[in-house]
Design an enzyme around this catalytic site. Structure first.
Site, short mmCIF file in Angstrom:
data_model
loop_
_atom_site.label_atom_id
_atom_site.label_comp_id
_atom_site.label_asym_id
_atom_site.label_seq_id
_atom_site.Cartn_x
_atom_site.Cartn_y
_atom_site.Cartn_z
N GLU A 62 46.36 41.20 30.74
CA GLU A 62 45.99 42.33 29.90
C GLU A 62 47.23 42.93 29.25
O GLU A 62 48.21 43.23 29.93
CB GLU A 62 45.30 43.41 30.73
CG GLU A 62 43.96 42.98 31.29
CD GLU A 62 43.34 44.02 32.19
OE1 GLU A 62 42.11 43.98 32.37
OE2 GLU A 62 44.07 44.87 32.73
N CYS A 63 47.18 43.10 27.96
CA CYS A 63 48.21 43.78 27.17
C CYS A 63 49.60 43.20 27.44
O CYS A 63 49.94 42.16 26.91
CB CYS A 63 48.17 45.29 27.43
SG CYS A 63 48.99 46.24 26.12
N GLY A 64 50.42 43.85 28.28
CA GLY A 64 51.73 43.30 28.58
C GLY A 64 51.65 41.91 29.16
O GLY A 64 52.50 41.05 28.88
#
Length: 425
Positions: free
Chosen positions: A307-309
């Site tokens: 997720e994201c990073g």
């Protein structure tokens, strides 16, 4: 369980400082953050020694009240820190601090930053003082004379003063581009919280009544019990406490540090959450053995959720001003920092089955980043709300899923146990 809310007229007023002060002084207390924020909750967890929780009906769905009730079966106190200003929401539905405080009946402390105010502080606070307001904390006063002027206006109008915190540079919690620094970067956070607590009058605790919540048992899940590895260090640490709780009930949790180059051993699932990979991009790129191992695990079909990073890290390259850094390359795109904040709740239509969702579902999450990704890989979801990757999200390769959106696994993780069991066979 006694519940204490902490809110303010605006962000940056000192809610987190007051919340940490309360957590440092209340035995068996839990930090609850209104909204999708991870960072404030992680600070609260570092001070209380207990996993933090969120209160957010967008990401949690109708389950948000049941989850909050469950806390009363475990903790004696809950400190509920609001989001932004008390009435701020900026969402398709009311997601303000005021909504949750009224819905649950949470008594609250109002924090007022008076650094640029005197008598006017009361008149600003007046619009935020409702019947459930316990009193105010005067924060950031500069001198005894300044405090006397501010205090008098509240006293004249019968508003209880719960605390008075002076301006002091050493008391500040340092910030960066996604908010406050994380607990892992502040080994003295508990000492700061104890320091804050010296300025709070805790006599109001004796007058609080237990909120009539019905404790609910959290039933154990029937699980195959595989090894679930969660990336956790200064580069990856944005996780919902209840997502980790859910994973711990469908398998055996292990934590590993990508920054140290630690490689999961015999993983049946790997979870790479959000965080600050951009601050450590060079170090991550140097971990060639780990990067190769992650690519190999993905090719073997190990379920991997990023997720994201985490998604940023699984792309092929990270473009900095100085150079182009090589990342694991599970996905074929590139990442660059933009300097522009993407922040908000997301709503997505699922176009194709992936690790978490089935085609045709409508799912809810949030995104919070300063980066852009260019990747032509097929996306399995389309944004109805939010930016994603040019309006799409959910890259998927084998059993590896990457998204800019963060999701609540207590709500959406049921398919994971099946994916893990299937991979173990």
């Amino acid at each position: 369980m006694k519940v204490i809310g902490v809110t303010a007229p605006s962000t940056g007023s000192g809610k987190t400082s007051v919340s940490l002060a309360l957590l440092s002084s209340l035995n068996n207390s839990v930090s609850v953050k209104v909204g999708p924020d991870y960072i404030d909750g992680s600070l609260g967890s570092a001070v209380s020694g207990k996993p933090a929780h969120n209160l957010d009906r967008w990401i949690q769905g109708r389950d948000f009240m049941r989850r909050f009730r469950w806390l009363s079966s475990v903790y004696d106190f809950a400190v509920v820190e609001g989001v932004m200003g008390m009435y701020d929401s900026g969402s398709p539905v009311n997601l303000s601090t005021d909504y949750y405080f009224r819905k649950i009946g949470i008594p609250y402390i109002l924090v007022i930053d008076v650094s640029k105010l005197a008598e006017s502080a009361y008149y600003i606070a007046k619009g935020f003082i409702g019947r459930n307001c316990i009193g105010v904390v005067i924060n950031n006063f500069y001198s005894e004379k300044h405090l006397i002027i501010v205090r008098k206006a509240f006293s004249d109008h019968g508003v209880p003063i719960i605390g008075e915190i002076p301006h002091a540079e050493e008391l500040k919690i340092p910030e960066r581009h996604l908010g406050l620094k994380t607990a892992g970067e502040m080994p003295d956070i508990r000492e700061k919280a104890v320091h804050f607590s010296q300025f709070i009058d805790f006599s109001f605790i004796d007058k609080l009544k237990d909120i009539p919540l019905i404790p609910e048992d959290r039933k154990p899940l029937l699980v195959g019990g595989g090894n679930i590895y969660v990336a956790y260090d200064n580069a990856f640490n944005f996780y919902y406490g209840e997502s980790l709780d859910f994973l711990g009930r469908i398998g055996k949790l292990h934590y590993f540090s990508p920054l140290k180059g630690e490689i999961p051993e015999n993983p049946h699932m790997i979870y790479l959450g959000g965080g600050y990979p951009e601050l450590y991009a060079s170090k991550l790129a140097e971990k060639s053995h780990l990067n190769h191992a992650l690519k190999t695990y993905s090719d073997q079909g190990v379920p991997i959720l990023a997720e994201c990073g985490g998604l940023m890290y699984l792309e092929s390259t990270f473009e900095s001003k100085e150079s182009s850094l090589k990342f694991p390359g599970i996905f074929g795109g590139s990442v660059k920092m933009t300097g522009k904040l993407t922040l908000g709740y997301t709503k997505l239509n699922v176009l194709k089955d992936n690790l978490l969702f089935r085609r045709g579902e409508v799912v809810y999450g949030h995104e919070y980043h300063y980066s852009d990704i260019e990747d032509s890989w097929e996306k399995t979801m389309q944004n109805v709300l939010g930016k994603g990757i040019q309006g799409y999200d959910g890259l998927y390769s084998m059993n590896t899923q990457g998204s800019y959106s963060h999701f609540d696994l207590m709500r959406y993780g049921k398919r994971l146990s099946g994916s893990i069991a299937k991979f173990m066979r």
